[in-house]
Design a protein around this motif. Structure first.
Motif, PDB file in Angstrom:
ATOM      1  N   GLY A  56      11.923  56.392  32.923  1.00 57.67           N
ATOM      2  CA  GLY A  56      12.139  56.411  31.587  1.00 57.67           C
ATOM      3  C   GLY A  56      10.236  56.198  30.832  1.00 57.67           C
ATOM      4  N   ALA A  57      10.199  56.697  30.281  1.00 58.79           N
ATOM      5  CA  ALA A  57       8.006  56.900  29.530  1.00 58.79           C
ATOM      6  C   ALA A  57       8.156  55.725  29.443  1.00 58.79           C
ATOM      7  CB  ALA A  57       8.368  57.868  28.135  1.00 58.79           C
ATOM      8  N   ASN A  58       7.262  55.153  29.504  1.00 59.43           N
ATOM      9  CA  ASN A  58       6.670  53.398  29.349  1.00 59.43           C
ATOM     10  C   ASN A  58       6.314  53.496  28.292  1.00 59.43           C
ATOM     11  OD1 ASN A  58       6.073  52.678  32.352  1.00 59.43           O
ATOM     12  ND2 ASN A  58       4.937  53.931  32.738  1.00 59.43           N
ATOM     13  N   GLY A  59       6.128  52.361  27.211  1.00 59.54           N
ATOM     14  CA  GLY A  59       6.447  52.222  25.840  1.00 59.54           C
ATOM     15  C   GLY A  59       4.606  52.013  25.612  1.00 59.54           C
ATOM     16  N   THR A  60       4.186  51.463  24.832  1.00 63.33           N
ATOM     17  CA  THR A  60       2.546  51.867  23.736  1.00 63.33           C
ATOM     18  C   THR A  60       2.197  50.341  24.499  1.00 63.33           C
ATOM     19  OG1 THR A  60       3.148  53.343  22.323  1.00 63.33           O
ATOM     20  CG2 THR A  60       1.310  52.322  22.231  1.00 63.33           C
ATOM     21  N   ASP A  61       1.199  50.278  25.072  1.00 65.21           N
ATOM     22  CA  ASP A  61       0.907  49.348  25.260  1.00 65.21           C
ATOM     23  C   ASP A  61       0.296  48.384  24.748  1.00 65.21           C
ATOM     24  OD1 ASP A  61       1.918  48.398  27.800  1.00 65.21           O
ATOM     25  OD2 ASP A  61       0.311  49.800  29.250  1.00 65.21           O
ATOM     26  N   GLY A  62       0.325  46.844  23.830  1.00 62.09           N
ATOM     27  CA  GLY A  62      -1.004  46.588  23.376  1.00 62.09           C
ATOM     28  C   GLY A  62      -2.593  46.006  23.916  1.00 62.09           C
ATOM     29  N   GLU A  63      -3.279  45.843  22.873  1.00 55.11           N
ATOM     30  CA  GLU A  63      -4.392  45.998  23.288  1.00 55.11           C
ATOM     31  C   GLU A  63      -4.349  44.881  23.776  1.00 55.11           C
ATOM     32  OE1 GLU A  63      -7.223  46.807  19.951  1.00 55.11           O
ATOM     33  OE2 GLU A  63      -6.768  48.711  19.762  1.00 55.11           O
ATOM     34  N   ASP A  64      -4.895  44.148  25.173  1.00 53.94           N
ATOM     35  CA  ASP A  64      -4.906  43.316  25.475  1.00 53.94           C
ATOM     36  C   ASP A  64      -6.701  42.358  24.933  1.00 53.94           C
ATOM     37  OD1 ASP A  64      -2.962  43.562  27.277  1.00 53.94           O
ATOM     38  OD2 ASP A  64      -4.328  44.572  28.769  1.00 53.94           O
ATOM     39  N   GLY A  65      -5.973  41.021  24.605  1.00 53.71           N
ATOM     40  CA  GLY A  65      -7.112  40.597  24.164  1.00 53.71           C
ATOM     41  C   GLY A  65      -7.428  39.123  25.030  1.00 53.71           C
ATOM     42  N   ASN A  66      -7.817  38.078  24.589  1.00 53.92           N
ATOM     43  CA  ASN A  66      -8.010  36.789  25.236  1.00 53.92           C
ATOM     44  C   ASN A  66      -6.437  35.953  25.534  1.00 53.92           C
ATOM     45  OD1 ASN A  66      -9.656  34.779  26.385  1.00 53.92           O
ATOM     46  ND2 ASN A  66      -9.891  34.094  24.155  1.00 53.92           N
ATOM     47  N   ALA A  67      -6.392  35.556  27.028  1.00 52.48           N
ATOM     48  CA  ALA A  67      -4.980  34.465  27.141  1.00 52.48           C
ATOM     49  C   ALA A  67      -4.191  35.436  25.949  1.00 52.48           C
ATOM     50  CB  ALA A  67      -5.863  33.574  26.657  1.00 52.48           C
ATOM     51  N   ASN A  68      -3.523  36.374  26.498  1.00 51.84           N
ATOM     52  CA  ASN A  68      -2.529  37.134  26.209  1.00 51.84           C
ATOM     53  C   ASN A  68      -2.069  36.726  24.945  1.00 51.84           C
ATOM     54  OD1 ASN A  68      -1.079  36.532  28.851  1.00 51.84           O
ATOM     55  ND2 ASN A  68      -0.631  34.269  28.778  1.00 51.84           N
ATOM     56  N   VAL A  69      -2.690  37.262  24.022  1.00 55.26           N
ATOM     57  CA  VAL A  69      -3.210  38.434  22.782  1.00 55.26           C
ATOM     58  C   VAL A  69      -3.657  39.073  22.342  1.00 55.26           C
ATOM     59  CG1 VAL A  69      -4.562  37.771  20.534  1.00 55.26           C
ATOM     60  CG2 VAL A  69      -3.926  35.099  22.096  1.00 55.26           C
ATOM     61  N   SER A  70      -2.096  40.013  21.993  1.00 53.18           N
ATOM     62  CA  SER A  70      -2.786  41.841  22.199  1.00 53.18           C
ATOM     63  C   SER A  70      -2.587  41.979  20.242  1.00 53.18           C
ATOM     64  CB  SER A  70      -1.017  41.666  22.279  1.00 53.18           C
ATOM     65  OG  SER A  70      -1.174  41.669  23.665  1.00 53.18           O
ATOM     66  N   ALA A  71      -3.122  43.226  20.344  1.00 52.30           N
ATOM     67  CA  ALA A  71      -3.096  43.639  18.549  1.00 52.30           C
ATOM     68  C   ALA A  71      -2.148  44.817  18.591  1.00 52.30           C
ATOM     69  CB  ALA A  71      -4.922  44.301  18.040  1.00 52.30           C
ATOM     70  N   PHE A  72      -1.539  45.143  17.224  1.00 52.88           N
ATOM     71  CA  PHE A  72      -0.761  46.384  17.876  1.00 52.88           C
ATOM     72  C   PHE A  72      -1.127  47.032  16.533  1.00 52.88           C
ATOM     73  CE2 PHE A  72       1.391  43.307  20.013  1.00 52.88           C
ATOM     74  CZ  PHE A  72       1.863  44.218  21.181  1.00 52.88           C
ATOM     75  N   LYS A  73      -1.491  48.214  16.168  1.00 52.40           N
ATOM     76  CA  LYS A  73      -1.808  49.528  15.062  1.00 52.40           C
ATOM     77  C   LYS A  73      -0.484  49.705  15.010  1.00 52.40           C
ATOM     78  CE  LYS A  73      -4.623  52.517  16.090  1.00 52.40           C
ATOM     79  NZ  LYS A  73      -5.909  53.032  16.409  1.00 52.40           N
ATOM     80  N   TYR A  74      -0.645  50.226  13.435  1.00 52.61           N
ATOM     81  CA  TYR A  74       0.370  51.019  12.550  1.00 52.61           C
ATOM     82  C   TYR A  74      -0.079  51.932  11.554  1.00 52.61           C
ATOM     83  CZ  TYR A  74       3.409  48.258  15.457  1.00 52.61           C
ATOM     84  OH  TYR A  74       3.274  46.925  16.220  1.00 52.61           O
ATOM     85  N   ASP A  75       0.320  53.370  11.947  1.00 53.38           N
ATOM     86  CA  ASP A  75      -0.192  53.875  11.132  1.00 53.38           C
ATOM     87  C   ASP A  75       0.677  53.530   9.198  1.00 53.38           C
ATOM     88  OD1 ASP A  75      -0.706  56.159   8.449  1.00 53.38           O
ATOM     89  OD2 ASP A  75      -0.972  57.698  10.590  1.00 53.38           O
ATOM     90  N   ILE A  76       0.206  52.968   8.749  1.00 57.28           N
ATOM     91  CA  ILE A  76       1.071  52.344   7.192  1.00 57.28           C
ATOM     92  C   ILE A  76       1.117  53.969   5.467  1.00 57.28           C
ATOM     93  CG2 ILE A  76       2.033  50.876   7.921  1.00 57.28           C
ATOM     94  CD1 ILE A  76       0.254  49.434   5.626  1.00 57.28           C
TER      95      ILE A  76
END
Length: 206
Positions: A56-76
């Motif tokens: 199966g296709a891998n899901g989109t990874d969030g941007e790795d940040g500092n100590a398990n902090v991630s950012a997710f971007k969405y077109d709205i």
């Protein structure tokens, strides 16, 4: 004459007894040779192994940040009406025990959400609220609500551009201390309502 026949009969009987007593049993014959062993049947051909299913296709990874902090971007850019809900979900553990910071961009300006008097691309001032909508017991949908003076207001497609969610795992929220997430950021001199400060602090791309 009768006497002669009687004597002749005795003679025949005596001869029969003599022959019977003189006869011997025949010797046992030799065992016959063992028959040839039958040939072993030919083994059947092994069946062909089935092909492995495609991964199966891998899901989109969030941007790795500092100590398990991630950012997710969405077109709205297509957000319209009085609300907009993401199709993606956020794990319940992050919402209930971690922290999620949200920011909306209109043009070149990033706004912390919830916020009031956001100037949209359509030259309108609106308020934006947010909420997490339960999806069963394991995750939540993130939803934006568009308001003005506490009343729902309709926006059009293109009024907003982008949504960013900064998601912090429970281990980074400070829940075990007397400070909550926002207090911990303020204590470090970071304003959580300032998009650029937060992205820089957690080493996230923007």
């Amino acid at each position: 004459m009768k006497q002669s026949l009687k004597l002749f009969g005795f003679a025949i009987m005596a001869l029969s007894l003599t022959l019977s007593s003189c006869g011997k049993d025949g010797e046992d014959g030799e065992d016959g040779a063992m028959g040839l062993q039958g040939e072993q049947g030919i083994a059947g051909i092994d069946g062909t192994n089935g092909q492995d299913g495609a991964d199966g296709a891998n899901g989109t990874d969030g941007e790795d940040g500092n100590a398990n902090v991630s950012a997710f971007k969405y077109d709205i850019t297509e957000a319209s009406g009085i609300s907009h809900q993401l199709n993606n979900t956020t794990p319940a553990s992050f919402v209930e025990d971690g922290a999620v910071l949200s920011y909306v961009r209109a043009g070149d300006t990033w706004y912390y959400v919830p916020n009031q008097r956001i100037f949209t691309n359509g030259f309108a001032l609106i308020d934006i609220g947010s909420e997490f909508v339960p999806n069963g017991n394991t995750s939540y949908y993130f939803k934006l609500n568009f308001l003005r003076d506490g009343e729902p207001i309709i926006i059009g497609a293109g009024d907003l551009d982008e949504l960013r969610l900064v998601v912090m795992s429970p281990s980074n929220t400070g829940k075990s201390s007397k400070y909550n997430t926002l207090d911990a950021l303020y204590e470090k001199g970071i304003d959580p309502t300032d998009y650029y400060q937060v992205m820089k602090h957690f080493n996230l791309k923007h």
